[in-house]
Motif scaffolding. Sequence first.
Motif, PDB file in Angstrom:
ATOM      1  N   TYR A 184      -7.349   8.670   5.002  1.00 33.67           N
ATOM      2  CA  TYR A 184      -6.173   9.392   5.465  1.00 33.67           C
ATOM      3  C   TYR A 184      -6.171  10.780   4.830  1.00 33.67           C
ATOM      4  O   TYR A 184      -6.567  10.927   3.670  1.00 33.67           O
ATOM      5  CB  TYR A 184      -4.894   8.699   4.994  1.00 33.67           C
ATOM      6  CG  TYR A 184      -4.812   7.203   5.260  1.00 33.67           C
ATOM      7  CD1 TYR A 184      -4.046   6.696   6.301  1.00 33.67           C
ATOM      8  CD2 TYR A 184      -5.476   6.280   4.431  1.00 33.67           C
ATOM      9  CE1 TYR A 184      -3.930   5.313   6.526  1.00 33.67           C
ATOM     10  CE2 TYR A 184      -5.379   4.909   4.645  1.00 33.67           C
ATOM     11  CZ  TYR A 184      -4.604   4.438   5.698  1.00 33.67           C
ATOM     12  OH  TYR A 184      -4.496   3.087   5.917  1.00 33.67           O
ATOM     13  N   GLU A 223       1.464  -1.666  12.190  1.00 34.48           N
ATOM     14  CA  GLU A 223       0.684  -2.405  11.188  1.00 34.48           C
ATOM     15  C   GLU A 223       0.398  -3.824  11.678  1.00 34.48           C
ATOM     16  O   GLU A 223       1.324  -4.592  11.963  1.00 34.48           O
ATOM     17  CB  GLU A 223       1.448  -2.426   9.849  1.00 34.48           C
ATOM     18  CG  GLU A 223       0.739  -3.169   8.726  1.00 34.48           C
ATOM     19  CD  GLU A 223      -0.556  -2.501   8.243  1.00 34.48           C
ATOM     20  OE1 GLU A 223      -0.890  -1.400   8.684  1.00 34.48           O
ATOM     21  OE2 GLU A 223      -1.234  -3.119   7.401  1.00 34.48           O
ATOM     22  N   LYS A 224      -0.872  -4.157  11.788  1.00 31.54           N
ATOM     23  CA  LYS A 224      -1.340  -5.518  12.106  1.00 31.54           C
ATOM     24  C   LYS A 224      -0.546  -6.192  13.229  1.00 31.54           C
ATOM     25  O   LYS A 224       0.091  -7.233  13.029  1.00 31.54           O
ATOM     26  CB  LYS A 224      -1.331  -6.368  10.839  1.00 31.54           C
ATOM     27  CG  LYS A 224      -2.143  -5.715   9.725  1.00 31.54           C
ATOM     28  CD  LYS A 224      -2.426  -6.613   8.568  1.00 31.54           C
ATOM     29  CE  LYS A 224      -3.338  -5.916   7.581  1.00 31.54           C
ATOM     30  NZ  LYS A 224      -2.806  -5.594   6.296  1.00 31.54           N
ATOM     31  N   GLU A 263     -13.033  -0.127   2.036  1.00 33.06           N
ATOM     32  CA  GLU A 263     -13.875   0.396   3.121  1.00 33.06           C
ATOM     33  C   GLU A 263     -14.942   1.298   2.529  1.00 33.06           C
ATOM     34  O   GLU A 263     -14.633   2.208   1.755  1.00 33.06           O
ATOM     35  CB  GLU A 263     -13.034   1.234   4.094  1.00 33.06           C
ATOM     36  CG  GLU A 263     -11.941   0.463   4.774  1.00 33.06           C
ATOM     37  CD  GLU A 263     -12.295   0.064   6.198  1.00 33.06           C
ATOM     38  OE1 GLU A 263     -13.429   0.329   6.633  1.00 33.06           O
ATOM     39  OE2 GLU A 263     -11.413  -0.498   6.858  1.00 33.06           O
ATOM     40  N   LEU A 273      -9.167   4.044   0.807  1.00 39.18           N
ATOM     41  CA  LEU A 273      -9.031   2.639   0.405  1.00 39.18           C
ATOM     42  C   LEU A 273     -10.415   2.120   0.022  1.00 39.18           C
ATOM     43  O   LEU A 273     -11.346   2.171   0.842  1.00 39.18           O
ATOM     44  CB  LEU A 273      -8.447   1.798   1.545  1.00 39.18           C
ATOM     45  CG  LEU A 273      -7.125   2.300   2.139  1.00 39.18           C
ATOM     46  CD1 LEU A 273      -6.560   1.261   3.110  1.00 39.18           C
ATOM     47  CD2 LEU A 273      -6.110   2.622   1.068  1.00 39.18           C
ATOM     48  N   VAL A 322      -6.939   1.619  12.206  1.00 41.62           N
ATOM     49  CA  VAL A 322      -6.904   2.552  11.081  1.00 41.62           C
ATOM     50  C   VAL A 322      -7.893   2.045  10.042  1.00 41.62           C
ATOM     51  O   VAL A 322      -7.852   0.876   9.661  1.00 41.62           O
ATOM     52  CB  VAL A 322      -5.484   2.602  10.468  1.00 41.62           C
ATOM     53  CG1 VAL A 322      -5.468   3.499   9.240  1.00 41.62           C
ATOM     54  CG2 VAL A 322      -4.475   3.072  11.495  1.00 41.62           C
ATOM     55  N   MET A 323      -8.802   2.935   9.616  1.00 40.74           N
ATOM     56  CA  MET A 323      -9.869   2.402   8.775  1.00 40.74           C
ATOM     57  C   MET A 323      -9.921   2.890   7.327  1.00 40.74           C
ATOM     58  O   MET A 323     -10.985   2.994   6.751  1.00 40.74           O
ATOM     59  CB  MET A 323     -11.208   2.551   9.467  1.00 40.74           C
ATOM     60  CG  MET A 323     -11.580   3.936   9.815  1.00 40.74           C
ATOM     61  SD  MET A 323     -13.306   4.233   9.458  1.00 40.74           S
ATOM     62  CE  MET A 323     -13.401   3.837   7.755  1.00 40.74           C
ATOM     63  N   GLY A 324      -8.779   3.153   6.756  1.00 38.60           N
ATOM     64  CA  GLY A 324      -8.773   3.323   5.292  1.00 38.60           C
ATOM     65  C   GLY A 324      -9.114   4.713   4.781  1.00 38.60           C
ATOM     66  O   GLY A 324      -9.431   4.863   3.592  1.00 38.60           O
ATOM     67  N   GLN A 342       4.762  -0.549   3.756  1.00 37.13           N
ATOM     68  CA  GLN A 342       3.502  -0.252   4.451  1.00 37.13           C
ATOM     69  C   GLN A 342       3.321   1.253   4.620  1.00 37.13           C
ATOM     70  O   GLN A 342       4.213   1.943   5.134  1.00 37.13           O
ATOM     71  CB  GLN A 342       3.489  -0.928   5.826  1.00 37.13           C
ATOM     72  CG  GLN A 342       3.532  -2.451   5.768  1.00 37.13           C
ATOM     73  CD  GLN A 342       2.247  -3.072   5.206  1.00 37.13           C
ATOM     74  OE1 GLN A 342       1.237  -2.380   5.009  1.00 37.13           O
ATOM     75  NE2 GLN A 342       2.289  -4.361   4.936  1.00 37.13           N
ATOM     76  N   TYR A 351      -5.619  -4.960  11.172  1.00 34.63           N
ATOM     77  CA  TYR A 351      -5.595  -3.533  10.824  1.00 34.63           C
ATOM     78  C   TYR A 351      -4.307  -2.858  11.280  1.00 34.63           C
ATOM     79  O   TYR A 351      -3.585  -3.396  12.129  1.00 34.63           O
ATOM     80  CB  TYR A 351      -6.764  -2.815  11.522  1.00 34.63           C
ATOM     81  CG  TYR A 351      -8.125  -3.308  11.120  1.00 34.63           C
ATOM     82  CD1 TYR A 351      -8.733  -2.821   9.966  1.00 34.63           C
ATOM     83  CD2 TYR A 351      -8.793  -4.264  11.871  1.00 34.63           C
ATOM     84  CE1 TYR A 351      -9.990  -3.268   9.578  1.00 34.63           C
ATOM     85  CE2 TYR A 351     -10.048  -4.720  11.488  1.00 34.63           C
ATOM     86  CZ  TYR A 351     -10.640  -4.218  10.348  1.00 34.63           C
ATOM     87  OH  TYR A 351     -11.879  -4.664   9.966  1.00 34.63           O
ATOM     88  N   GLY A 352      -4.094  -1.632  10.771  1.00 32.37           N
ATOM     89  CA  GLY A 352      -3.128  -0.749  11.390  1.00 32.37           C
ATOM     90  C   GLY A 352      -3.695  -0.355  12.738  1.00 32.37           C
ATOM     91  O   GLY A 352      -4.899  -0.171  12.883  1.00 32.37           O
ATOM     92  N   THR A 377       1.370   2.516   6.766  1.00 29.59           N
ATOM     93  CA  THR A 377       1.369   2.679   8.229  1.00 29.59           C
ATOM     94  C   THR A 377       2.763   3.006   8.764  1.00 29.59           C
ATOM     95  O   THR A 377       2.924   3.868   9.625  1.00 29.59           O
ATOM     96  CB  THR A 377       0.866   1.356   8.869  1.00 29.59           C
ATOM     97  OG1 THR A 377      -0.420   1.074   8.327  1.00 29.59           O
ATOM     98  CG2 THR A 377       0.773   1.447  10.367  1.00 29.59           C
ATOM     99  N   LEU A 430       0.822  -1.214   0.000  1.00 33.22           N
ATOM    100  CA  LEU A 430       0.000   0.000   0.000  1.00 33.22           C
ATOM    101  C   LEU A 430       0.860   1.270   0.000  1.00 33.22           C
ATOM    102  O   LEU A 430       0.554   2.252  -0.679  1.00 33.22           O
ATOM    103  CB  LEU A 430      -0.930  -0.022   1.228  1.00 33.22           C
ATOM    104  CG  LEU A 430      -1.825   1.187   1.425  1.00 33.22           C
ATOM    105  CD1 LEU A 430      -2.755   1.398   0.226  1.00 33.22           C
ATOM    106  CD2 LEU A 430      -2.643   1.037   2.710  1.00 33.22           C
TER     107      LEU A 430
HETATM  108  C1  G1P Z   1      -4.742  -1.677   4.950  1.00 32.17           C
HETATM  109  C2  G1P Z   1      -3.763  -0.943   5.867  1.00 32.17           C
HETATM  110  C3  G1P Z   1      -4.189  -1.088   7.316  1.00 32.17           C
HETATM  111  C4  G1P Z   1      -5.606  -0.582   7.479  1.00 32.17           C
HETATM  112  C5  G1P Z   1      -6.556  -1.332   6.508  1.00 32.17           C
HETATM  113  C6  G1P Z   1      -7.944  -0.716   6.557  1.00 32.17           C
HETATM  114  O1  G1P Z   1      -4.630  -3.054   5.187  1.00 32.17           O
HETATM  115  O2  G1P Z   1      -2.453  -1.461   5.664  1.00 32.17           O
HETATM  116  O3  G1P Z   1      -3.324  -0.350   8.148  1.00 32.17           O
HETATM  117  O4  G1P Z   1      -6.043  -0.759   8.806  1.00 32.17           O
HETATM  118  O5  G1P Z   1      -6.081  -1.247   5.162  1.00 32.17           O
HETATM  119  O6  G1P Z   1      -8.830  -1.398   5.732  1.00 32.17           O
HETATM  120  P1  G1P Z   1      -5.246  -4.156   4.155  1.00 32.17           P
HETATM  121  O7  G1P Z   1      -6.665  -4.337   4.539  1.00 32.17           O
HETATM  122  O8  G1P Z   1      -5.080  -3.594   2.788  1.00 32.17           O
HETATM  123  O9  G1P Z   1      -4.423  -5.387   4.385  1.00 32.17           O
END
Ligand code: G1P
Length: 308
Positions: free
Chosen positions: A213, A196-197, A137, A134, A209-211, A235, A174-175, A237, A114
């Motif tokens: 920013y 991150e995760k 979401e 993102l 973190v919900m996508g 990442q 998630y982040g 994040t 990402l």
């Molecule tokens: C990404 C980000 C993560 C965030 C998430 C939200 O992860 O890396 O930090 O919390 O989106 O949807 P992914 O879902 O692409 O693995």
Amino acid sequence: MTAEKSPVRRAVIPAAGLGTRFLPATKAVPKEMLTVVDRPAIQWVVEEAAGAGLDDMLIVTSPAKKAVEDHFDRAPELEAVLEAKARHDLLDAVRHPTGIARFHFTRQGAPLGLGHAVSVARHHVGDETFAVLLPDELLADGGRALSRMIAVAADTGSAVVALREVPRDQISSYGCAVPAGAVSADGVVELAGLVEKPPVDEAPSQLAVMGRYVLPPVVFDRLDVTPPGRGGEIQLTDALATLVDGPGLVGVVVASGSYDAGQRLDWLRANVELALADPDGGGEVAAMVAAALDRARPTPDPRPGGAR
Ligand code: G1P
């Protein structure tokens, strides 16, 4: 859609992912094109950004995402057919996506994560604060949360991330925010970092973190020197965590509901809830859902002592 003039104009929408969680549906169709109620998921995201006043969308794609580009382009042959048949309602629906904003597309080149997908937007974004959305979401709130994040970014000069409290056992998807203090009554929290995760037992909070920013352009310099992190990917994040030393990092806890349309069950929930909320037809959907639930309920056994 009308929106107040926003100090942030550009949205970056990373849409190069493979969509493996939705196979086989996404074998030949980009996951961003899966329908939510009456339009592709990515159109909801673009409409949300436009609702927050953003009028320039850069969608980061891969070679498999031609349908995404076509969806936001004119379709002269289809339009001619609809015009000849005087199907003006459909003509409007077909033309609508093209007019939501100015669209630009760029390729990620290689699936390096990402952070890398965002870094390829540097050329287009230049020296402006920008938003990242993102498309997994869905917020479907007309851009209210994003507008608020933009206002917080303008007030503080910091990078702003949307946060949502999740059950502890889900945080490692998630982040995860490292709060520097308490969340204010209006949902703003200064952050001391992001992870991150993280494994559940190491997670510094339940704020995910919900996508969404809102980022200052210095993030591109940070991304350039961010080494591969979790999963061997660059990442976003990790780059954002470094902004604590610099412009600062703030979280805005998003109160309104959101859907993780990259998860099958939540995608289904998005379809049901957004269809129910539709002013033209939500009532019919409610009746349909009630009837379906009735049919799915086991019929009570009429015998004395029978199962209910
Ligand atoms: C990404 C980000 C993560 C965030 C998430 C939200 O992860 O890396 O930090 O919390 O989106 O949807 P992914 O879902 O692409 O693995």
